[in-house]
Motif scaffolding. Sequence first.
Motif, PDB file in Angstrom:
ATOM      1  N   PHE A  67      -3.447  59.808  44.435  1.00 17.66           N
ATOM      2  CA  PHE A  67      -3.963  59.897  45.807  1.00 17.66           C
ATOM      3  C   PHE A  67      -4.378  58.506  46.280  1.00 17.66           C
ATOM      4  O   PHE A  67      -4.892  57.710  45.485  1.00 17.66           O
ATOM      5  CB  PHE A  67      -5.185  60.817  45.876  1.00 17.66           C
ATOM      6  N   PRO A  68      -4.178  58.210  47.556  1.00 16.19           N
ATOM      7  CA  PRO A  68      -4.647  56.919  48.061  1.00 16.19           C
ATOM      8  C   PRO A  68      -6.173  56.849  47.972  1.00 16.19           C
ATOM      9  O   PRO A  68      -6.850  57.829  48.248  1.00 16.19           O
ATOM     10  CB  PRO A  68      -4.201  56.917  49.529  1.00 16.19           C
ATOM     11  N   CYS A  69      -6.685  55.705  47.535  1.00 13.45           N
ATOM     12  CA  CYS A  69      -8.136  55.527  47.424  1.00 13.45           C
ATOM     13  C   CYS A  69      -8.435  54.087  47.807  1.00 13.45           C
ATOM     14  O   CYS A  69      -7.603  53.432  48.419  1.00 13.45           O
ATOM     15  CB  CYS A  69      -8.596  55.854  46.003  1.00 13.45           C
TER      16      CYS A  69
ATOM     17  N   PHE B 116       6.670  58.186  45.391  1.00 12.08           N
ATOM     18  CA  PHE B 116       6.202  57.064  44.574  1.00 12.08           C
ATOM     19  C   PHE B 116       7.058  55.815  44.791  1.00 12.08           C
ATOM     20  O   PHE B 116       6.570  54.687  44.696  1.00 12.08           O
ATOM     21  CB  PHE B 116       6.261  57.491  43.095  1.00 12.08           C
ATOM     22  N   THR B 117       8.346  56.007  45.100  1.00 10.99           N
ATOM     23  CA  THR B 117       9.232  54.862  45.274  1.00 10.99           C
ATOM     24  C   THR B 117       8.901  54.081  46.551  1.00 10.99           C
ATOM     25  O   THR B 117       9.343  52.949  46.728  1.00 10.99           O
ATOM     26  CB  THR B 117      10.719  55.287  45.309  1.00 10.99           C
ATOM     27  N   LYS B 118       8.110  54.706  47.452  1.00 13.36           N
ATOM     28  CA  LYS B 118       7.682  53.995  48.657  1.00 13.36           C
ATOM     29  C   LYS B 118       6.191  53.636  48.587  1.00 13.36           C
ATOM     30  O   LYS B 118       5.802  52.510  48.857  1.00 13.36           O
ATOM     31  CB  LYS B 118       7.946  54.872  49.891  1.00 13.36           C
ATOM     32  N   TYR B 119       5.373  54.624  48.263  1.00 13.82           N
ATOM     33  CA  TYR B 119       3.921  54.407  48.191  1.00 13.82           C
ATOM     34  C   TYR B 119       3.414  54.793  46.809  1.00 13.82           C
ATOM     35  O   TYR B 119       2.901  55.892  46.617  1.00 13.82           O
ATOM     36  CB  TYR B 119       3.206  55.225  49.269  1.00 13.82           C
ATOM     37  N   THR B 131      -8.134  50.598  55.125  1.00 15.42           N
ATOM     38  CA  THR B 131      -6.864  51.204  55.538  1.00 15.42           C
ATOM     39  C   THR B 131      -6.628  52.568  54.905  1.00 15.42           C
ATOM     40  O   THR B 131      -5.514  53.082  54.923  1.00 15.42           O
ATOM     41  CB  THR B 131      -5.675  50.290  55.154  1.00 15.42           C
ATOM     42  N   ILE B 132      -7.706  53.163  54.337  1.00 12.26           N
ATOM     43  CA  ILE B 132      -7.548  54.424  53.613  1.00 12.26           C
ATOM     44  C   ILE B 132      -6.951  55.541  54.488  1.00 12.26           C
ATOM     45  O   ILE B 132      -6.103  56.298  54.033  1.00 12.26           O
ATOM     46  CB  ILE B 132      -8.894  54.863  52.966  1.00 12.26           C
ATOM     47  N   ASP B 133      -7.373  55.610  55.754  1.00 12.26           N
ATOM     48  CA  ASP B 133      -6.841  56.643  56.659  1.00 12.26           C
ATOM     49  C   ASP B 133      -5.333  56.493  56.821  1.00 12.26           C
ATOM     50  O   ASP B 133      -4.574  57.448  56.705  1.00 12.26           O
ATOM     51  CB  ASP B 133      -7.486  56.523  58.055  1.00 12.26           C
ATOM     52  N   ARG B 134      -4.938  55.261  57.092  1.00 14.33           N
ATOM     53  CA  ARG B 134      -3.526  54.979  57.325  1.00 14.33           C
ATOM     54  C   ARG B 134      -2.704  55.249  56.066  1.00 14.33           C
ATOM     55  O   ARG B 134      -1.649  55.874  56.121  1.00 14.33           O
ATOM     56  CB  ARG B 134      -3.392  53.512  57.755  1.00 14.33           C
ATOM     57  N   ARG B 135      -3.213  54.804  54.920  1.00 15.87           N
ATOM     58  CA  ARG B 135      -2.460  54.992  53.674  1.00 15.87           C
ATOM     59  C   ARG B 135      -2.359  56.465  53.301  1.00 15.87           C
ATOM     60  O   ARG B 135      -1.334  56.913  52.783  1.00 15.87           O
ATOM     61  CB  ARG B 135      -3.113  54.186  52.536  1.00 15.87           C
ATOM     62  N   THR B 136      -3.441  57.224  53.562  1.00 12.64           N
ATOM     63  CA  THR B 136      -3.399  58.655  53.266  1.00 12.64           C
ATOM     64  C   THR B 136      -2.352  59.336  54.144  1.00 12.64           C
ATOM     65  O   THR B 136      -1.551  60.144  53.664  1.00 12.64           O
ATOM     66  CB  THR B 136      -4.783  59.296  53.506  1.00 12.64           C
ATOM     67  N   LEU B 137      -2.352  58.999  55.421  1.00 13.65           N
ATOM     68  CA  LEU B 137      -1.387  59.578  56.361  1.00 13.65           C
ATOM     69  C   LEU B 137       0.047  59.249  55.941  1.00 13.65           C
ATOM     70  O   LEU B 137       0.911  60.131  55.901  1.00 13.65           O
ATOM     71  CB  LEU B 137      -1.664  59.032  57.767  1.00 13.65           C
ATOM     72  N   LEU B 138       0.282  57.989  55.592  1.00 12.78           N
ATOM     73  CA  LEU B 138       1.624  57.567  55.186  1.00 12.78           C
ATOM     74  C   LEU B 138       2.072  58.290  53.913  1.00 12.78           C
ATOM     75  O   LEU B 138       3.220  58.721  53.805  1.00 12.78           O
ATOM     76  CB  LEU B 138       1.666  56.047  54.967  1.00 12.78           C
ATOM     77  N   ALA B 184      14.279  56.997  55.884  1.00 13.60           N
ATOM     78  CA  ALA B 184      12.837  57.180  56.088  1.00 13.60           C
ATOM     79  C   ALA B 184      12.054  56.006  55.509  1.00 13.60           C
ATOM     80  O   ALA B 184      11.118  55.493  56.130  1.00 13.60           O
ATOM     81  CB  ALA B 184      12.378  58.486  55.454  1.00 13.60           C
ATOM     82  N   GLN B 185      12.471  55.552  54.322  1.00 13.07           N
ATOM     83  CA  GLN B 185      11.737  54.468  53.671  1.00 13.07           C
ATOM     84  C   GLN B 185      11.926  53.134  54.390  1.00 13.07           C
ATOM     85  O   GLN B 185      11.054  52.272  54.358  1.00 13.07           O
ATOM     86  CB  GLN B 185      12.147  54.361  52.200  1.00 13.07           C
ATOM     87  N   LEU B 186      13.095  52.970  55.041  1.00 12.62           N
ATOM     88  CA  LEU B 186      13.305  51.744  55.803  1.00 12.62           C
ATOM     89  C   LEU B 186      12.457  51.739  57.070  1.00 12.62           C
ATOM     90  O   LEU B 186      11.984  50.698  57.517  1.00 12.62           O
ATOM     91  CB  LEU B 186      14.792  51.597  56.165  1.00 12.62           C
ATOM     92  N   ILE B 187      12.270  52.934  57.652  1.00 15.44           N
ATOM     93  CA  ILE B 187      11.513  53.027  58.903  1.00 15.44           C
ATOM     94  C   ILE B 187      10.005  52.956  58.669  1.00 15.44           C
ATOM     95  O   ILE B 187       9.287  52.267  59.390  1.00 15.44           O
ATOM     96  CB  ILE B 187      11.876  54.336  59.654  1.00 15.44           C
ATOM     97  N   LEU B 188       9.515  53.667  57.644  1.00 10.31           N
ATOM     98  CA  LEU B 188       8.068  53.699  57.388  1.00 10.31           C
ATOM     99  C   LEU B 188       7.539  52.300  57.037  1.00 10.31           C
ATOM    100  O   LEU B 188       8.216  51.526  56.367  1.00 10.31           O
ATOM    101  CB  LEU B 188       7.751  54.670  56.245  1.00 10.31           C
ATOM    102  N   PRO B 189       6.320  51.978  57.512  1.00 11.20           N
ATOM    103  CA  PRO B 189       5.767  50.642  57.246  1.00 11.20           C
ATOM    104  C   PRO B 189       5.444  50.433  55.766  1.00 11.20           C
ATOM    105  O   PRO B 189       5.106  51.374  55.059  1.00 11.20           O
ATOM    106  CB  PRO B 189       4.490  50.624  58.089  1.00 11.20           C
ATOM    107  N   ALA B 190       5.573  49.192  55.328  1.00  9.40           N
ATOM    108  CA  ALA B 190       5.250  48.854  53.946  1.00  9.40           C
ATOM    109  C   ALA B 190       3.742  48.669  53.797  1.00  9.40           C
ATOM    110  O   ALA B 190       3.054  48.358  54.766  1.00  9.40           O
ATOM    111  CB  ALA B 190       5.975  47.574  53.549  1.00  9.40           C
ATOM    112  N   VAL B 191       3.242  48.913  52.578  1.00 16.11           N
ATOM    113  CA  VAL B 191       1.830  48.659  52.298  1.00 16.11           C
ATOM    114  C   VAL B 191       1.760  47.569  51.227  1.00 16.11           C
ATOM    115  O   VAL B 191       2.197  47.770  50.105  1.00 16.11           O
ATOM    116  CB  VAL B 191       1.117  49.941  51.795  1.00 16.11           C
TER     117      VAL B 191
END
Lengths: 70, 251
Positions: A67-69, B116-119, B131-138, B184-191
């Motif tokens: 999970f993101p944390c 997992f291959t993206k995030y 950035t927890i909100d954004r990362r959770t959403l992504l 999808a992975q090309l479009i979604l923003p990188a973290v």
Amino acid sequence: MSEVLVERGAVAGPIVAPRELLPYAIFAGVLLSLLVYFVGAEEGAASLVGGSAVHEFVHDARHLLGFPCH
Amino acid sequence: MVRSLLIRGMLVGLLAGLLAFAFAFVFGEPQVQAAIDFEQLLAAKAGDPAEAELVSRGVQRTVGLLTGTVALGVALGGLFALVFAYAYGRIGVVGARPTAAVMALVAFATITLVPFTKYPASPPTVGDPATIDRRTLLAFAMIAITALALVAAVRVRAHVAPRLGTWNATLIAGGVFVALIAVAQLILPAVHETPPGFPADVLYRFRLASLGVNATLWLAIGLGFGAAAARLLSPAHAQGCATVLHGQDSL
Ligand SMILES: [Zn+2]
């Protein structure tokens, strides 16, 4: 669809009618999803109970389960 | 029937959570600790005062980790049982063990492996709290997209199978799935939030351990629930259920 995997002697058709499943899907589904939320996201992206005790307590599990944390 | 399956799912999930805890404690905790040590080193260099611990590290890596993995195991085991109740006899495999095994494989791929291959999972320190909100959403968006891509691939397979045969239809479905995920992975923003100097080995081992924890969880749920459900659905028992089912609903 072709039946590739077949367990010998098993019932082939559906075992549960949708109308039998629905009440369980709603009640248990919601409660269990809430449990996932508490492990994964409480006091992270959202917060239901005040403070960050839940988050801090299950913190390592949250990270290791992916999970993101922070 | 649903009640019996649900109870078994939650019990199997509890055991799966215990196994996931063991894996996480042995292979994951050293990496979590290394990440926290790095964080404290950075803080010390910057001259920041040590953060007050709400829950001690000793509790976090033992009881806390155990509570988290077991709670998630019970929750996922129960949800697994509900999906199983519907999926049984409807996904093209026959029997409790094959059904549960296929479901667990799909769940692991959809919820963990492909997203997992993206995030990928990240240890403490890697990841900006702001950035927890954004990362959770992504992260959840990536899981949803994976699930939708899987549904699309299965539909394509069913659509072209009569003309092209099962083998070719499966290859085409696989291609559709990979293509959708790639787009999808090309479009979604990188973290990119790994702090400079964070030990690469720790990051690699943490992520490998995280994959292992999730694989352990799903493997235990898939095989454990399959075995438990197969006993529940043994011919004598199943006959009774089938009679009841056909009495109340025509399928
Ligand atoms: Zn954290």
